[in-house]
Design an enzyme around this catalytic site. Structure first.
Site, PDB file in Angstrom:
ATOM      1  N   CYS A   1       1.126  -1.184  -0.101  1.00  0.00           N
ATOM      2  CA  CYS A   1       0.146   0.274  -0.058  1.00  0.00           C
ATOM      3  C   CYS A   1       0.599   1.502  -0.114  1.00  0.00           C
ATOM      4  CB  CYS A   1      -0.880  -0.105   1.307  1.00  0.00           C
ATOM      5  SG  CYS A   1      -2.289  -1.165   1.070  1.00  0.00           S
TER       6      CYS A   1
ATOM      7  N   HIS B   1      -2.867   7.142   2.314  1.00  0.00           N
ATOM      8  CA  HIS B   1      -3.411   6.207   2.112  1.00  0.00           C
ATOM      9  C   HIS B   1      -4.534   5.573   2.315  1.00  0.00           C
ATOM     10  CE1 HIS B   1      -4.131   1.878   0.888  1.00  0.00           C
ATOM     11  NE2 HIS B   1      -3.789   1.423   1.692  1.00  0.00           N
TER      12      HIS B   1
ATOM     13  N   ASN C   1     -10.306  -0.084  -0.189  1.00  0.00           N
ATOM     14  CA  ASN C   1      -7.897   0.045  -0.095  1.00  0.00           C
ATOM     15  C   ASN C   1      -7.623  -0.324  -1.373  1.00  0.00           C
ATOM     16  OD1 ASN C   1      -6.246  -0.286   0.233  1.00  0.00           O
ATOM     17  ND2 ASN C   1      -5.985  -1.045   2.071  1.00  0.00           N
TER      18      ASN C   1
END
Ligand code: ACO
Length: 314
Positions: A114, A239, A269
């Site tokens: 990520c 993020h 996500n």
């Protein structure tokens, strides 16, 4: 100074609300649990034969379509961040290069889960200093549904597919005002792990452990980053892992939520895709003007473990 001059993104056509996903995969969960624990209400999922390369290419094509002339032959470097590709070669970046006709570029993939887009933009910023003209293309692209076990409710409901892209106009220098902090560390507990189960690889996550890592290590390092460089900024673009984490960033760092944009509600996500997708949506919504007058911090965190923060004038 080098400068971000255009952005693009791609989200697959199929949108699944929490209830759609629960029904499709018979997941033992509820819309209320997912929404309350994460802020997620839906996500976009690619169709079976749409690859990560296809997703990355569509984000790049979307970006180029917004320019008023074809700059594909002027691209000198392409970097694609992803953790969900099963095509080591040709790399995703090679595939993007071919599809865009960027025949004068060199192209490479990176993987930092990520944090991938943060690391890719760091690399792009450094490499773009080698070029006094032309463009650098940076993409974060994921097909997380490639690596999700839909029988594991603790991960299946949290992720989505998609890609975002930014284009840097090179001029032999860094992005204006650029500051960076990047880190990786051992994840001894394998709290985020691509685990082989029979013939497939699936993402496993110890959500509470990762939550605590972000809440402590990542937030503290971001606080240090802001204080050491005495940064003022218009937006902290994080993020998109959990709305509750964004709320913690705001509370602990005493930043108004107006400065911490979020799209996790609809996009979930998307790992390396999350920050550039959000940047492109902010440009579309005219929150980011790409005129060099706004200051942003980008903050990514995730598997590895990995985390990092970038500051520049956009
Ligand atoms: N539906 C219903 N119940 C569930 C679900 C679900 N989908 N998933 C887990 N539960 C249950 C658990 O079994 C547990 O039940 P128990 O108390 O009976 O054992 C209970 O809900 C609580 O589970 P927790 O995991 O403790 O829930 P938490 O409040 O921590 O929320 C979450 C989980 C959303 C995953 C959160 O921990 C989180 O967001 N963590 C951070 C994730 C992150 O930042 N990732 C970024 C990097 S990802 C990458 O790099 C690829």
């Amino acid at each position: 100074m080098s400068k971000i001059v255009a952005t693009g993104s791609y989200l697959p056509a199929n949108y699944y609300s929490n209830t759609d996903l629960i029904n499709k995969y018979a997941i033992d969960s509820s819309h209320e649990w997912i929404q309350q624990r994460s802020g997620i209400e839906g996500r976009y999922l690619a169709i079976d034969d749409e690859s990560v390369g296809d997703i990355a290419i569509k984000a790049g094509q979307n970006l180029l379509s917004k320019l008023n002339h074809d700059i594909s032959k002027e691209i000198s470097f392409i970097v694609v961040a992803s953790m969900s590709s099963f095509s080591p070669t040709p790399s995703l970046a090679n595939q993007v290069q071919a599809a865009l006709g960027a025949t004068n570029a060199w192209a490479v993939d990176i993987n930092a889960a990520c944090s991938g887009f943060i690391m890719a933009l760091e690399l792009a910023n450094q490499v773009s200093r080698n070029y006094s003209n032309g463009y650098t293309l940076v993409i974060g692209a994921e097909k997380m549904s490639n690596i999700l076990n839909f029988e594991d409710r603790s991960t299946a409901v949290l992720f989505g597919d998609g890609a975002g892209a930014v284009l840097i106009k090179n001029d032999g220098q860094q992005l204006k005002g650029y500051q960076h902090y990047l880190a990786t560390a051992s994840d001894e507990a394998l709290s985020i792990h691509l685990k082989r189960q029979e013939e497939k690889f699936f993402l496993t996550m110890l959500g509470r452990d990762v939550f605590n890592f972000v809440n402590r290590t990542v937030v503290n390092s971001l606080q240090d980053f802001i204080e050491i460089h005495q940064l003022s900024f218009d937006y902290l673009i994080c993020h998109q892992a959990n709305q509750r984490l964004l709320d913690i960033f705001a509370k602990k760092l005493k930043i108004s939520m107006v400065k911490i944009p979020s799209n996790i509600k609809d996009v979930a996500n998307t790992s390396a895709g999350s920050i550039p997708i959000l940047i492109d949506q902010m440009v579309t919504d005219n929150l980011l003007k790409l005129d060099g007058t706004q200051k942003v911090i980008l903050s990514g965190f995730g598997g590895g473990l990995s985390w990092g923060h970038l500051y520049f004038e956009i």
